[in-house]
Enzyme design. Structure first.
Site, PDB file in Angstrom:
ATOM      1  N   THR A  84      55.720   2.861  73.457  1.00 61.98           N
ATOM      2  CA  THR A  84      56.437   1.729  74.050  1.00 61.98           C
ATOM      3  C   THR A  84      55.715   0.414  73.778  1.00 61.98           C
ATOM      4  OG1 THR A  84      57.390   3.099  75.795  1.00 61.98           O
ATOM      5  CG2 THR A  84      57.254   0.734  76.225  1.00 61.98           C
ATOM      6  N   SER A 126      65.755   2.391  71.750  1.00 65.79           N
ATOM      7  CA  SER A 126      64.729   2.842  72.687  1.00 65.79           C
ATOM      8  C   SER A 126      63.460   3.054  71.885  1.00 65.79           C
ATOM      9  CB  SER A 126      65.151   4.147  73.358  1.00 65.79           C
ATOM     10  OG  SER A 126      64.051   4.808  73.951  1.00 65.79           O
ATOM     11  N   THR A 127      62.334   2.978  72.549  1.00 70.19           N
ATOM     12  CA  THR A 127      61.087   3.344  71.864  1.00 70.19           C
ATOM     13  C   THR A 127      61.205   4.732  71.245  1.00 70.19           C
ATOM     14  OG1 THR A 127      59.662   1.970  73.252  1.00 70.19           O
ATOM     15  CG2 THR A 127      58.643   3.908  72.239  1.00 70.19           C
ATOM     16  N   ASN A 128      61.985   5.597  71.909  1.00 66.99           N
ATOM     17  CA  ASN A 128      62.029   6.997  71.516  1.00 66.99           C
ATOM     18  C   ASN A 128      62.796   7.257  70.226  1.00 66.99           C
ATOM     19  OD1 ASN A 128      60.720   7.129  73.920  1.00 66.99           O
ATOM     20  ND2 ASN A 128      62.395   8.091  75.040  1.00 66.99           N
ATOM     21  N   THR A 178      30.669  34.595  40.550  1.00 64.40           N
ATOM     22  CA  THR A 178      31.375  35.025  41.756  1.00 64.40           C
ATOM     23  C   THR A 178      30.331  35.404  42.789  1.00 64.40           C
ATOM     24  OG1 THR A 178      31.500  37.306  40.935  1.00 64.40           O
ATOM     25  CG2 THR A 178      33.386  35.872  40.472  1.00 64.40           C
ATOM     26  N   SER A 218      16.479   8.744  48.385  1.00 70.00           N
ATOM     27  CA  SER A 218      15.517   9.061  49.436  1.00 70.00           C
ATOM     28  C   SER A 218      14.617   7.876  49.720  1.00 70.00           C
ATOM     29  CB  SER A 218      14.663  10.260  49.037  1.00 70.00           C
ATOM     30  OG  SER A 218      13.650  10.506  49.990  1.00 70.00           O
ATOM     31  N   SER A 219      14.243   7.758  50.982  1.00 67.57           N
ATOM     32  CA  SER A 219      13.281   6.732  51.374  1.00 67.57           C
ATOM     33  C   SER A 219      11.845   7.244  51.274  1.00 67.57           C
ATOM     34  CB  SER A 219      13.556   6.287  52.810  1.00 67.57           C
ATOM     35  OG  SER A 219      13.409   7.381  53.704  1.00 67.57           O
ATOM     36  N   LYS A 233      14.444  10.503  43.517  1.00 68.46           N
ATOM     37  CA  LYS A 233      15.480  11.458  43.929  1.00 68.46           C
ATOM     38  C   LYS A 233      16.847  10.768  43.938  1.00 68.46           C
ATOM     39  CE  LYS A 233      16.280  15.015  47.467  1.00 68.46           C
ATOM     40  NZ  LYS A 233      17.592  14.659  48.018  1.00 68.46           N
TER      41      LYS A 233
END
Length: 485
Positions: free
Chosen positions: A102, A141-143, A188, A319-320, A325
């Site tokens: 609504t 209507s909103t509906n 697999t 990486s820090s 990396k």
């Protein structure tokens, strides 16, 4: 200081910023629903769809003699501006809201009404000349407005998603051609299986995406059915007998979409099964995308201690703490997109189940979840294609090395020496570290010429006639045919 105008609704009066195109009901909803922090303005397709619905309704009401031409023209012009992208910042209600949509409907009614008033030469909020409910929301209507607009917006978004999926599909297909001659080991259960080409692997992913484009297209077909004219519960109360048919025709005209009026508006107003179906298809797309990204991460693992069969384009330091990396950040983010889509599917399922009697009031969160899934998948596909798949290279020597040293080559011996002897060779190769080739020769199970032909990796990536040893007791019909030819 800001200046205000006084507006009222059934709950009382409230001050609205003088230059706001929204009104009292939108303001209440904005203040009531601090949920996602994401206003409707972030969903332009939904705003465009609401504008299309209001435009078609005004046109239909005018053609049925219910709305004056002057009012209809002003409403239509205001709606056309919304479709073109104007005034979207005035849609301030949170995308997740109570009331079955609504507040979204009223946000549209008020913005359209006030812009139309301005076009007619009146002040914002001067509702004596044009009213958001009596005129802009006439016969509605909103509906029926909200689900119809939601469907239109979903169709437009789904088309963009399928376009993005096709881009990814073509990118995988191009890599399939590029890697058609790169021999590698298939796996697999993460164990060596039989040889294949890297091109076959990438082509398979292209086919997977292509299949899902078809599934999304099929799901989209279900979204074309709308319930305009249903008004509150599907009975069409307060609407002209010809309104439902007329407004649907007008919507088809302005959207150029093949929309259809539901054959049973009572059913259509309460049934949200189409959203469950669509969400399930989006989950399927997400799951398959995530599986592909898992494969990309595995095949590129390393660079020294993993499979290292392919190289993903380096996008950023990884990486820090570990210098040099580089992480597979693009497949990782698409994995996370998939997880979010799966979660959204659960939300859609629960929200759809929560419908009661003649209406499902949970449609706002259904819409939010579907929009989020579609948009994240669209961006994920484009990101994966552009920033990852298109730049992948093959480590050809590494791929061939793994094939030549794989125990999996023994599978090709099954038709020639039998399963028991093949298993014996595999175990011995595992125990001693020796090659399958040399063990077979040492045991005298096959001649060198026979073995060279059988274990030629290029001969194991597609079906072929088997060349069986003439002294085999048990021959397949195919072997007999070739032996006698």
């Amino acid at each position: 200081m800001n200046e205000y105008r006084m507006e009222h609704d059934s709950l009382g009066e409230i001050l609205v910023p003088e230059d706001a195109y929204y009104g009292v009901q939108t303001l209440r909803a904005r203040d009531n629903f601090h949920i996602t922090g994401i206003p409707m303005a972030h969903y332009p397709r939904l705003i465009e769809a609401l504008a299309y619905v209001k435009l078609a309704a005004a046109d239909a009401n005018a053609s049925l003699g219910l709305l004056s031409e002057e009012k209809s023209r002003a409403i239509v012009r205001a709606c056309e501006e919304l479709v073109s992208g104007k005034l979207h910042d005035q849609f301030v209600v949170d995308i997740v809201q109570g009331g079955a949509g609504t507040s979204a409907n009223m946000n549209a009614n008020e913005v359209i009404c006030n812009r139309a008033l301005e076009l007619m030469g009146f002040k914002l909020g001067d509702y004596d000349h044009l009213h958001p409910l009596n005129d802009v929301n006439m016969s509605q209507s909103t509906n029926d407005v909200f689900p119809s607009a939601l469907n239109i917006a979903l169709i437009l978004d789904l088309r963009e998603l399928m376009d993005a999926m096709r881009v990814l599909q073509k990118t995988f297909a191009a890599k399939g051609l590029e890697f058609a001659d790169v021999l590698k080991m298939g796996r697999t259960q993460l164990q060596d299986a039989v040889p294949m080409t890297l091109g076959q692997e990438f082509t398979a992913w292209s086919v997977m995406i292509g299949e899902d484009v078809q599934r999304v297209d099929e799901a989209e077909d279900l979204v074309y059915e709308i319930n305009m004219g249903a008004t509150a519960i599907g009975t069409g109360l307060n609407a002209h007998p010809d309104y439902a048919r007329t407004v649907t025709e007008k919507l088809i005209e302005v959207t150029t979409l093949n929309l259809t009026m539901s054959p049973d508006l009572v059913e259509a107003t309460q049934d949200t099964g189409v959203y469950v179906q669509l969400s399930g298809v989006l989950k399927r797309v997400a799951v398959k995308l995530s599986k592909i990204c898992n494969d990309l991460r595995l095949l590129s693992s390393g660079p020294r201690c993993g499979l290292n069969e392919i190289n993903l384009p380096p996008m950023q330091p990884g990486s820090s703490i570990m210098p040099g990396k580089v992480n597979p950040v693009i497949p990782e983010v698409v994995n996370q997109v998939a997880f979010a889509v799966v979660g959204n599917d659960v939300t859609v399922s629960m929200a759809s189940e929560a419908g009661q009697l003649e209406l499902n009031v949970m449609e706002p969160v259904i819409g939010y979840s579907l929009f989020q899934s579609i948009n994240m998948l669209r961006r994920g596909c484009l990101t994966l294609a552009d920033k990852c798949v298109s730049g992948i290279t093959a480590n050809r020597e590494r791929c061939r090395e793994l094939v030549e040293h794989s125990i999996g080559l023994v599978t090709a011996l099954n038709p020639h020496i039998g399963y028991e002897k093949s298993a014996e060779i595999a175990k011995e190769a595992m125990r001693t570290g020796g090659s399958v080739y040399q063990i077979v020769l040492d045991k005298g199970y096959l001649s060198k010429d026979e073995l060279d032909d059988i274990l030629k990796p290029e001969n194991m990536i597609k079906p072929r006639y088997l060349r069986c040893s003439p002294d085999r007791v048990e021959k397949t019909a195919l072997c007999e045919k070739e032996a006698n030819s």
